[in-house]
Design an enzyme around this catalytic site. Sequence first.
Site, PDB file in Angstrom:
ATOM      1  N   HIS A 250      -5.512  -3.837  -2.420  1.00  0.00           N
ATOM      2  CA  HIS A 250      -5.237  -2.843  -3.455  1.00  0.00           C
ATOM      3  C   HIS A 250      -5.138  -3.460  -4.848  1.00  0.00           C
ATOM      4  CE1 HIS A 250      -4.526   0.258  -0.390  1.00  0.00           C
ATOM      5  NE2 HIS A 250      -3.974  -0.717   0.295  1.00  0.00           N
TER       6      HIS A 250
ATOM      7  N   SER B 248       0.796  -1.228   0.000  1.00  0.00           N
ATOM      8  CA  SER B 248       0.000   0.000   0.000  1.00  0.00           C
ATOM      9  C   SER B 248       0.828   1.278   0.000  1.00  0.00           C
ATOM     10  CB  SER B 248      -0.940   0.007   1.206  1.00  0.00           C
ATOM     11  OG  SER B 248      -0.214  -0.054   2.421  1.00  0.00           O
TER      12      SER B 248
ATOM     13  N   LYS C 167     -12.360   0.089  -1.377  1.00  0.00           N
ATOM     14  CA  LYS C 167     -11.353   0.741  -2.212  1.00  0.00           C
ATOM     15  C   LYS C 167     -11.850   0.754  -3.657  1.00  0.00           C
ATOM     16  CE  LYS C 167      -7.564  -0.137   0.991  1.00  0.00           C
ATOM     17  NZ  LYS C 167      -8.370  -0.666   2.114  1.00  0.00           N
TER      18      LYS C 167
END
Length: 389
Positions: free
Chosen positions: A208, A180, A239
């Site tokens: 991610h 990240s 996300k």
Amino acid sequence: MIPLLHELADQLAAHDDAALRRTRRVVDTPCGPEAIVDGRAMLAFASNDYLGLAGHPALADAASEGAKRWGVGAGASHLVSGHTSIHEELEQRLAAFVQMDAALAFCTGYMANIAVMPALLSRGDAIFADRLNHASLIDGAQLARADMHRYPHGDVDSLARLLEKTPTRRRMIVTDSVFSMDGDVAPLANLLELAERFDAWLLVDDAHGFGVLGPQGRGALAEAGLRSDRLILMGTLGKAAGVAGAFVAGAATLVEWLKQKSRAYIFTTAAPPLLAHTLMAALDLIEQGDALRAQLDALRRRLHDGVRLTRWRLLPSRTAIQPIVIGDNAETMQVARQLWDEGIWAPAIRPPTVPAGTARLRISLSAGHTEAHLDRLLEALHRCEAARA
């Protein structure tokens, strides 16, 4: 002020001296590249909304429909009375989407990561963790009370040596897929080969990667073409998916065991079913989102082609996370403030989130950004660096 509070005040002052105090910004608009932040119009490179879905009208409509159908609360934990048919449908859809046998939904990615390891490991077992793993993976490992072995970032040879010399009952290799703060991708195929060779689980935090990497955004494991009953996949839904929550996916027996033994799952109220309803729509947008992923990649290439930094360093990330390493904490904060004064929000990341001496700007790209947004960022970065030459 009592002595205990005096001590905290002194420690906060020390954080200020080291340019380490964190502050919150107040956002007064839906998540998006252009935002009102602390009362100012800003161009934001600060969110993990990689596909630009957090403010998508289709998801707002789905949330409204979900609230009308399900109300606003689940009322209990999943194992008491809070597990609705839309929760069940979402778990089945997630499992199919990531090509796993089964999935288990959690309220947050942090909860998912602290749930898995303690349910599968205990004293006498061993965890082998990448040194740059997310804090939630570190905390999950500590809760498991297993022996912790940390290997240098992405170094599969060092990991192999650790596995070979560590006798134990059960082993688990633990890694982020996309890291990240660096934006690089773990060597997942090599890690799975080691898991097979040394009879270990491989837990992959795809927070991610999910929605961004792989065919139809199915994630980093799908991009690498990996399938195995040893794989445990954690994906987040706040996300790229643009909503909230997380899930763990894997073999059906594994997921059933987690359902029975994961304290972070058992002893918490289920997420509102309206979110599960909304996530069904988000999965449709992700699956049909090749144009969004292409836009994201085009922006990444434009950033790398256009950057002309001499003192600072743009890391070679192929993901939406584009870190610019400055090094010194105070200088990094000064640069972030100068960008802020120019109307650009690029968060400053400092230790302990990143190693000492590697403070950075974390530029997060979104499919909602435009070429003009990126050009404005590049011009401002070049001015900031030139002012400190």
